[in-house]
Design an enzyme around this catalytic site. Sequence first.
Site, PDB file in Angstrom:
ATOM      1  N   GLU A  92       0.836  -1.198   0.000  1.00  0.00           N
ATOM      2  CA  GLU A  92       0.000   0.000   0.000  1.00  0.00           C
ATOM      3  C   GLU A  92       0.870   1.246   0.000  1.00  0.00           C
ATOM      4  OE1 GLU A  92      -3.383  -1.784   3.013  1.00  0.00           O
ATOM      5  OE2 GLU A  92      -2.262   0.004   3.546  1.00  0.00           O
ATOM      6  N   CYS A 110       3.304   8.639   1.301  1.00  0.00           N
ATOM      7  CA  CYS A 110       3.747   7.733   2.362  1.00  0.00           C
ATOM      8  C   CYS A 110       4.030   6.376   1.702  1.00  0.00           C
ATOM      9  CB  CYS A 110       2.624   7.621   3.396  1.00  0.00           C
ATOM     10  SG  CYS A 110       2.919   6.402   4.657  1.00  0.00           S
ATOM     11  N   CYS A 117       5.306  -6.916   7.864  1.00  0.00           N
ATOM     12  CA  CYS A 117       6.242  -6.307   8.815  1.00  0.00           C
ATOM     13  C   CYS A 117       6.525  -7.287   9.949  1.00  0.00           C
ATOM     14  CB  CYS A 117       5.645  -5.021   9.377  1.00  0.00           C
ATOM     15  SG  CYS A 117       6.753  -4.198  10.541  1.00  0.00           S
ATOM     16  N   CYS A 121       3.249  -4.416  15.702  1.00  0.00           N
ATOM     17  CA  CYS A 121       2.658  -3.473  16.657  1.00  0.00           C
ATOM     18  C   CYS A 121       1.173  -3.797  16.844  1.00  0.00           C
ATOM     19  CB  CYS A 121       2.813  -2.040  16.153  1.00  0.00           C
ATOM     20  SG  CYS A 121       4.532  -1.556  15.987  1.00  0.00           S
ATOM     21  N   CYS A 124      -1.611  -2.139  14.540  1.00  0.00           N
ATOM     22  CA  CYS A 124      -1.314  -2.024  13.117  1.00  0.00           C
ATOM     23  C   CYS A 124      -1.808  -3.234  12.333  1.00  0.00           C
ATOM     24  CB  CYS A 124       0.182  -1.860  12.944  1.00  0.00           C
ATOM     25  SG  CYS A 124       0.702  -1.878  11.233  1.00  0.00           S
ATOM     26  N   GLY A 169       5.749  -1.841   6.889  1.00  0.00           N
ATOM     27  CA  GLY A 169       7.123  -2.255   7.148  1.00  0.00           C
ATOM     28  C   GLY A 169       7.887  -1.311   8.060  1.00  0.00           C
ATOM     29  N   GLU A 170       8.976  -1.831   8.639  1.00  0.00           N
ATOM     30  CA  GLU A 170       9.878  -1.042   9.494  1.00  0.00           C
ATOM     31  C   GLU A 170      11.087  -0.659   8.624  1.00  0.00           C
ATOM     32  OE1 GLU A 170      10.615   0.331  12.849  1.00  0.00           O
ATOM     33  OE2 GLU A 170      12.169   0.903  11.450  1.00  0.00           O
ATOM     34  N   SER A 201      10.357   6.871   9.526  1.00  0.00           N
ATOM     35  CA  SER A 201       9.651   6.629  10.788  1.00  0.00           C
ATOM     36  C   SER A 201      10.018   5.241  11.300  1.00  0.00           C
ATOM     37  CB  SER A 201       8.144   6.713  10.537  1.00  0.00           C
ATOM     38  OG  SER A 201       7.455   6.337  11.706  1.00  0.00           O
ATOM     39  N   LEU A 225       6.592   6.380  19.399  1.00  0.00           N
ATOM     40  CA  LEU A 225       6.841   6.205  20.831  1.00  0.00           C
ATOM     41  C   LEU A 225       5.647   5.506  21.503  1.00  0.00           C
ATOM     42  CD1 LEU A 225       9.085   6.882  22.773  1.00  0.00           C
ATOM     43  CD2 LEU A 225       8.013   9.086  23.188  1.00  0.00           C
ATOM     44  N   HIS A 226       4.522   6.134  21.441  1.00  0.00           N
ATOM     45  CA  HIS A 226       3.229   5.568  21.843  1.00  0.00           C
ATOM     46  C   HIS A 226       3.040   5.303  23.330  1.00  0.00           C
ATOM     47  CE1 HIS A 226       2.528   5.615  17.691  1.00  0.00           C
ATOM     48  NE2 HIS A 226       3.160   4.504  17.383  1.00  0.00           N
ATOM     49  N   ASN A 299      -7.051   4.982  14.022  1.00  0.00           N
ATOM     50  CA  ASN A 299      -8.186   4.485  13.249  1.00  0.00           C
ATOM     51  C   ASN A 299      -8.557   3.133  13.846  1.00  0.00           C
ATOM     52  OD1 ASN A 299      -8.486   6.420  11.143  1.00  0.00           O
ATOM     53  ND2 ASN A 299      -6.645   5.596  10.185  1.00  0.00           N
ATOM     54  N   CYS A 342      -2.378   1.983   8.102  1.00  0.00           N
ATOM     55  CA  CYS A 342      -1.411   1.117   7.448  1.00  0.00           C
ATOM     56  C   CYS A 342      -1.855  -0.350   7.414  1.00  0.00           C
ATOM     57  CB  CYS A 342      -0.116   1.277   8.225  1.00  0.00           C
ATOM     58  SG  CYS A 342       1.130   0.094   7.883  1.00  0.00           S
TER      59      CYS A 342
HETATM   60  S1  SF4 Z   1       4.318  -1.400   9.854  1.00  0.00           S
HETATM   61 FE1  SF4 Z   1       5.050   0.025  11.421  1.00  0.00          FE
HETATM   62  S2  SF4 Z   1       3.328   0.183  12.857  1.00  0.00           S
HETATM   63 FE2  SF4 Z   1       2.971  -1.644  11.579  1.00  0.00          FE
HETATM   64  S3  SF4 Z   1       3.826  -3.380  12.753  1.00  0.00           S
HETATM   65 FE3  SF4 Z   1       5.437  -2.614  11.370  1.00  0.00          FE
HETATM   66  S4  SF4 Z   1       6.597  -1.125  12.591  1.00  0.00           S
HETATM   67 FE4  SF4 Z   1       4.658  -1.469  13.640  1.00  0.00          FE
END
Ligand code: SF4
Length: 354
Positions: A92, A110, A117, A121, A124, A169-170, A201, A225-226, A299, A342
């Site tokens: 995406e 973006c 990923c 998280c 996500c 993704g990270e 990010s 951070l969250h 969201n 995401c």
């Molecule tokens: S895409 Fe970003 S927010 Fe989603 S699990 Fe991976 S690191 Fe976490």
Amino acid sequence: MEKIELRGCSENELIEICQKIGLKRFRAIQLFQWVQQKAVRSWADIKNISKSDLETLSNHLHFSVLNKVREQRSKDGTRKYLFRLEDGETIECVLMDYARLKARDRHTICVSTQVGCPVGCAFCATGLEGFKRNLSAAEIISQVLDISQDIQQEDPDFQVTNIVFMGMGEPMLNYDQVLKSIRVLNQAQGLNIGMRRMTISTSGVVPKIIQLAKDNSQVGLAVSLHAADDSTRDKLIPMNRRYPLSELMEACREYSRITHRRITFEVALTADNSKPAEAEALARLLKGQLGHVNLIPVNPVVGTGMERPSQEKIVKFAQVLEDAGISVSSREERGTDIDAACGQLRRQWEGKLV
Ligand code: SF4
């Protein structure tokens, strides 16, 4: 001989390739401009290079593009794309807030950096899917080129001005390809997007934060951070178990010391983590750090159990931070009517959301 991915090549790499196969330097520069500035989608779209030179080039370079599977348009102008890659995987990417930011000559895309990923998280949709593979620099750049191409059909003056590496993704776990894509996107004969207009990010991959500061001190850094305590953050971002907050904040201080740049700290606010006591803990954690807090009400995503906080809670949370002298903004949610969080569109496409 394995072909090199054309859209991932820098101008210098193309010059080297052209020299090796007996073509003039200026051919490489022409080719780079066609691919990166004009975002052409095939060899046949390149007009001022002879057919025989193009044939020679195509023996050494692989020209791949993304195929649009689906596009969603939000009432607020956000456009979300689901693209299919050559191996059939889907990713995406999002053009943020097209209508509003157009008036300010600002167009932000973006991009995704991985298929799925590995971080997982809790809030996500991408994390729910697990990890498939890293994207190549060409696949990362292609998201920018193919969205530009798509929009230019209705708005010929459209130019991308900002990029955030914040999609699926990270990015820090695909560091080399991300950095390569940034260098190519920055090139003057290409899209010429300023380093300071690109932001990575991260969920907090500590060694890569330091490496980024040393390798490219101009690119922006945002840290998800969250939460301000390890036990809460462990549950939200499993990366925290590997790099706890003490190490993460030390790396952030080091990043700012080397780059003199302010870090954006992203805080996803849910109904659960938006109490004033949590804002006070965040203020203590960030005391003395060169940074800015960006509050993002989540969201709701099917399968995560997260709920969006009330507007009153968001305002109170921001006030606590401001009172502690911390710069803070609340990011208006974009595309809430189009599954803009995401990974949501991909999951829906694959039939995992009902
Ligand atoms: S895409 Fe970003 S927010 Fe989603 S699990 Fe991976 S690191 Fe976490």
